[in-house]
Enzyme design. Structure first.
Site, PDB file in Angstrom:
ATOM      1  N   GLU A  56       0.800  -1.234   0.000  1.00 32.83           N
ATOM      2  CA  GLU A  56       0.000   0.000   0.000  1.00 32.83           C
ATOM      3  C   GLU A  56       0.830   1.280   0.000  1.00 32.83           C
ATOM      4  OE1 GLU A  56      -3.964   0.054   2.120  1.00 32.83           O
ATOM      5  OE2 GLU A  56      -3.057  -1.713   3.065  1.00 32.83           O
ATOM      6  N   ASP A  57       1.898   1.323   0.792  1.00 29.89           N
ATOM      7  CA  ASP A  57       2.705   2.549   0.858  1.00 29.89           C
ATOM      8  C   ASP A  57       3.393   2.834  -0.473  1.00 29.89           C
ATOM      9  OD1 ASP A  57       1.913   2.930   3.421  1.00 29.89           O
ATOM     10  OD2 ASP A  57       3.823   2.400   4.372  1.00 29.89           O
ATOM     11  N   ARG A 100       9.317 -13.647  -7.523  1.00 34.27           N
ATOM     12  CA  ARG A 100      10.611 -13.825  -8.198  1.00 34.27           C
ATOM     13  C   ARG A 100      11.179 -15.209  -7.919  1.00 34.27           C
ATOM     14  NH1 ARG A 100      14.123  -8.226  -7.771  1.00 34.27           N
ATOM     15  NH2 ARG A 100      12.710  -6.948  -9.000  1.00 34.27           N
ATOM     16  N   ARG A 170      14.657  -6.066 -29.777  1.00 35.47           N
ATOM     17  CA  ARG A 170      16.098  -6.175 -29.507  1.00 35.47           C
ATOM     18  C   ARG A 170      16.835  -6.650 -30.764  1.00 35.47           C
ATOM     19  NH1 ARG A 170      14.925  -9.031 -23.738  1.00 35.47           N
ATOM     20  NH2 ARG A 170      15.293  -7.240 -22.369  1.00 35.47           N
ATOM     21  N   HIS A 194       9.366 -16.771 -25.243  1.00 34.08           N
ATOM     22  CA  HIS A 194      10.107 -15.565 -24.841  1.00 34.08           C
ATOM     23  C   HIS A 194      11.299 -16.018 -24.009  1.00 34.08           C
ATOM     24  CE1 HIS A 194      11.155 -11.722 -23.127  1.00 34.08           C
ATOM     25  NE2 HIS A 194      10.845 -12.125 -21.909  1.00 34.08           N
TER      26      HIS A 194
END
Length: 334
Positions: A56-57, A100, A170, A194
């Protein structure tokens, strides 16, 4: 007593809150999400931009930072909330959220953890914007686009993976550096998964309609004295190189996503290499998402171009499909 605003402004029509015409939501305000947001604002694609995240912050801080730049944008409304009601009525929703990869973690385990995240995100998106098109950016993008399609219940033309749009950009940049010609005049396609197992379509590489493989028949092979194969190798390695140098990639993918959104919102029917469901194409038998040249417009991803591929290129595509399916078939709770 009249307020300053009432003294200043003489209304002609009754004030009504107008619904946005081109509302875009970005889910996830990490480096990639914010690069998407700034690229969308920079191209003036949205009349309302919504941001969503669980932090939230950080979310409020990013929203305020963008709002303070409103003078320099043509986007009248920038909103943010952890509650998905803020996304209601979006035409396009960009998903950049996800967990991640941890050191030593298997790809299957990473994907499964992201499935658990997407099980919350995707139903919320569809609840508030049932007519939206979803662009998945989170990695591994091809598998997570499949996951999104399964969880959303949306037709496949409205679930798109950012796929090889960036890989191809690219490739065209590196080609342009080698030839001294602007990337927009260097034509070449990177297809398939990808990332590591992407396929460079050497047979289609051209400048002004001139096939480069006709000028150099060994182009893309190990026998090529000019070593063009290295260009594709650099495409694959470039993301790792940027991550090694600065910790993440964000600007190019943000620009790439804004490019896709522009094609759809402006109904341009341009062709992009993006991730779509390829079952039944090139002999692929499973429900996997891979990048092929696709026509995008206001309805989403409406058609796939039947590109003539050489046997070895088709074999590489099938190998990509098998690699993805090996992971997808073991996913739970879809």
């Amino acid at each position: 007593m009249a307020t300053l605003k009432e003294k200043l402004i003489a209304p002609v029509a009754e004030e009504e809150a107008a619904a946005p015409n081109n509302k875009i939501t970005v889910v996830g305000v990490g480096q990639v999400g914010m690069a998407c947001a700034i690229s969308i604002l920079g191209k003036s694609l949205a009349d309302e931009l919504a941001l969503v995240d669980v932090l939230e912050d950080k979310l409020k801080g990013e929203m305020m930072d963008l709002q303070h730049g409103s003078l320099f944008f043509q986007t009248p409304k920038i909103v943010a909330d952890k509650d998905y009601s803020v996304t209601a009525g979006s035409k396009i929703v960009v998903v950049t959220a996800g967990v991640r990869q941890q050191e030593g973690e298997s790809r299957l385990n990473l994907v499964q953890r992201n499935v658990n995240v997407f099980k919350f995100i995707i139903p919320q998106i569809v609840k508030y914007s049932p007519d939206c098109t979803i662009i998945v950016v989170s990695n591994p993008v091809d598998i997570l686009t499949y996951v999104t399609w399964k969880l959303s219940g949306l037709p496949k033309h409205r679930v798109i993976g950012s796929g090889c749009n960036l890989d191809s950009a690219r490739f065209r940049y590196l080609m342009s550096e080698k030839l001294g010609i602007h990337p927009s005049s260097c034509h070449g396609w990177i297809l398939g998964e990808h990332g590591d197992s992407s396929v460079a379509v050497w047979s289609g590489v051209n400048v002004a309609g001139v096939s480069l493989q006709e000028l150099n028949p060994e182009m893309g092979t190990d026998n090529d004295s000019e070593n063009w194969k290295e260009v594709h190798k650099l495409v694959i390695e470039s993301a790792y190189e940027v991550i090694k140098l600065k910790g993440y990639t964000n600007w190019a993918i943000g620009l790439s996503v804004a490019d896709l959104i522009e094609t759809m919102l402006k109904n341009l029917s341009r062709i992009h290499p993006v991730s779509t469901m390829v079952k039944g194409m090139y002999g692929i038998e499973n429900e996997v998402f891979l990048s092929l040249p696709c026509i995008l417009n206001a309805r989403g991803l409406t058609s796939v171009i039947n590109q003539k591929l050489k046997d070895d290129e088709v074999a590489q595509l099938k190998k990509s499909a098998d690699t993805l399916w090996d992971i997808q078939k073991d996913l739970k709770d879809l």
